[in-house]
Enzyme design. Structure first.
Site, PDB file in Angstrom:
ATOM      1  N   GLU A 191       0.827  -1.209   0.000  1.00 26.28           N
ATOM      2  CA  GLU A 191       0.000   0.000   0.000  1.00 26.28           C
ATOM      3  C   GLU A 191       0.860   1.257   0.000  1.00 26.28           C
ATOM      4  O   GLU A 191       0.542   2.229  -0.678  1.00 26.28           O
ATOM      5  CB  GLU A 191      -0.951  -0.001   1.197  1.00 26.28           C
ATOM      6  CG  GLU A 191      -2.098  -0.997   1.073  1.00 26.28           C
ATOM      7  CD  GLU A 191      -2.945  -0.791  -0.178  1.00 26.28           C
ATOM      8  OE1 GLU A 191      -2.946   0.333  -0.720  1.00 26.28           O
ATOM      9  OE2 GLU A 191      -3.588  -1.748  -0.627  1.00 26.28           O
TER      10      GLU A 191
ATOM     11  N   TYR B 119      -6.915   6.919   3.302  1.00 28.45           N
ATOM     12  CA  TYR B 119      -7.011   5.830   2.328  1.00 28.45           C
ATOM     13  C   TYR B 119      -6.369   4.559   2.861  1.00 28.45           C
ATOM     14  O   TYR B 119      -6.954   3.462   2.814  1.00 28.45           O
ATOM     15  CB  TYR B 119      -6.364   6.201   0.986  1.00 28.45           C
ATOM     16  CG  TYR B 119      -6.046   4.947   0.200  1.00 28.45           C
ATOM     17  CD1 TYR B 119      -7.058   4.292  -0.490  1.00 28.45           C
ATOM     18  CD2 TYR B 119      -4.784   4.366   0.249  1.00 28.45           C
ATOM     19  CE1 TYR B 119      -6.806   3.090  -1.143  1.00 28.45           C
ATOM     20  CE2 TYR B 119      -4.524   3.171  -0.397  1.00 28.45           C
ATOM     21  CZ  TYR B 119      -5.534   2.535  -1.086  1.00 28.45           C
ATOM     22  OH  TYR B 119      -5.286   1.348  -1.703  1.00 28.45           O
TER      23      TYR B 119
ATOM     24  N   ASP C 283      -9.605   6.043  -3.075  1.00 28.79           N
ATOM     25  CA  ASP C 283      -8.397   6.506  -3.768  1.00 28.79           C
ATOM     26  C   ASP C 283      -8.856   7.159  -5.065  1.00 28.79           C
ATOM     27  O   ASP C 283     -10.051   7.405  -5.253  1.00 28.79           O
ATOM     28  CB  ASP C 283      -7.447   5.326  -4.030  1.00 28.79           C
ATOM     29  CG  ASP C 283      -7.983   4.418  -5.125  1.00 28.79           C
ATOM     30  OD1 ASP C 283      -9.211   4.348  -5.285  1.00 28.79           O
ATOM     31  OD2 ASP C 283      -7.182   3.787  -5.836  1.00 28.79           O
TER      32      ASP C 283
END
Length: 369
Positions: A42, A125, A143
């Site tokens: 991520e 996010y 996102d």
DNA sequence: AATCCGGGGCA
DNA sequence: TGCCCAGGATT
């Protein structure tokens, strides 16, 4: 089943069939067996396309396979392993996050949203991504992909900031119903939304004909999908004029290049590259480089130009080269080093992309202009 | 709310 | 060339 829930069911069914394989992706529904891998992926994926992350992710996991190994490493090792990915602050954040997980959470990534949000580099996010993808909890996530998909589903209007807020409300609303298919598979749901945005509901030219949730999309029904969201306002790209000094010396029978370490803050923080002299014009930059070279008694040769474009800056770099007989080993008090030319050309471990390009321009044959 | 922070792929 | 990408931190 309501129309919204039918749309969820269709998207999840599509994702089960159409999802791409990714090294960090756990293909089965449920919690991820390795939350650390989700955190690494991520952070790497922030503002970075999937294709660009695949190789760096594999390298990173070999070098830092878990929280403990990353936390035990010096931060410089993390930054240098990040070389080429850009946004190098993320490497420091990930390293700091690993130390925090080890020191405060016993080496286990916490599931609590507040604890996750307290980790460096983890914003709204990424909290949603970790809670849903790593732990399979019903957590919303927005996102760039999800904001676009949801804006089209609802034919939302407004500027970028208001669309983001709307998208968060809409994303949370999707998870509100107790019997929502999304609640039954939070990890798949989050990934499906992003996968749809990346491969079907693309910016500019959505493939509405091939969309699994075409029936549930208001923008498609109105024929306005391609115009949502509206173009973003963008800061202009400004030119930066610079001269790069590539000093080559033979060491152990192989050519080496003199590199300087960048400061810990700012562009290319902590990375290595040839000395760069920035100024208001190419002429001024060349003068600065030549003044430095004169002090060192170097004979410079012009080796051409490199144009390197960042988000808001265009570097116009004049490349100068100099060959010295004996490298001054005694200047090692400075943050400088001699790196083998072959190593820099290969991948340039710890070297910025601009640094690699400058070295290439200086040392490839006949590139003078 | 603006600005900063990389690099690459694609129309 | 312009646009955007599994954003976050700082000011």
């Amino acid at each position: 089943m309501s129309a919204d829930l039918e749309r969820q069911r269709a998207l999840l069914a599509w994702f089960a069939e159409a999802q791409r394989t990714m090294p960090w992706r756990h293909p089965r529904p449920g919690p991820h067996p390795r939350p650390y891998a989700v955190l690494v992926s991520e952070l790497m994926l922030q503002q970075t396309r999937v294709d660009a992350v695949i190789e760096p992710f594999a390298r990173w996991m070999r070098r830092f396979p878990d929280f403990a190994s990353l936390a035990a490493a010096p931060v410089d090792a993390a930054v240098e392993a990040w070389a080429g990915l850009g946004y190098y602050r993320r490497a420091r954040a990930l390293h700091a996050a690993a130390r925090r997980v080890v020191e405060e959470h016993g080496g286990v990534l916490p599931q609590d949203a507040d604890a996750l949000a307290a980790l460096p580099g983890v914003g709204p996010y990424t909290v949603g991504a970790l809670r849903s993808i790593a732990f399979d909890r019903p957590a919303a996530l927005v996102d760039g992909n999800v904001a676009r998909v949801l804006a089209r589903w609802h034919a939302s209007e407004g500027d970028e900031a208001s669309l983001r807020k709307r998208a968060w409300r809409d994303a949370e609303a999707e998870l509100a119903a107790e019997d929502a298919p999304a609640r039954g598979a939070p990890s798949q749901w989050s990934q499906a939304l992003m996968e749809l945005g990346a491969t079907v509901c693309k910016p500019g030219e959505p493939d509405c004909a091939g969309c699994p949730v075409h029936a549930g999309c208001r923008a498609a029904a109105l024929g306005v999908a391609a115009t949502i969201p509206p173009p973003r306002k963008r800061a202009p790209v400004r030119d930066v004029f610079a001269a790069a000094l590539v000093i080559v010396a033979q060491r152990d029978g192989r050519p080496h290049v003199w590199l300087r370490k960048q400061p810990e803050h700012g562009r290319w923080a902590g990375l290595w590259q040839p000395p760069l002299f920035e100024a208001q014009s190419t002429e001024a930059a060349l003068s600065a480089a030549q003044a430095f070279a004169a002090d060192a008694g170097l004979h410079l040769v012009a080796r051409g130009e490199v144009e390197h474009v960042l988000t808001h800056r265009r570097y116009r770099v004049s490349v100068l080269a100099a060959t010295v007989e004996l490298p001054p080993r005694s200047v090692d008090a400075e943050p400088t080093r001699w790196s083998p030319l072959a190593e820099i050309r290969g991948r340039g471990d710890g070297v910025s992309r601009l640094g690699v390009r400058v070295v290439d321009a200086a040392t490839s044959s006949g590139s003078s202009s």
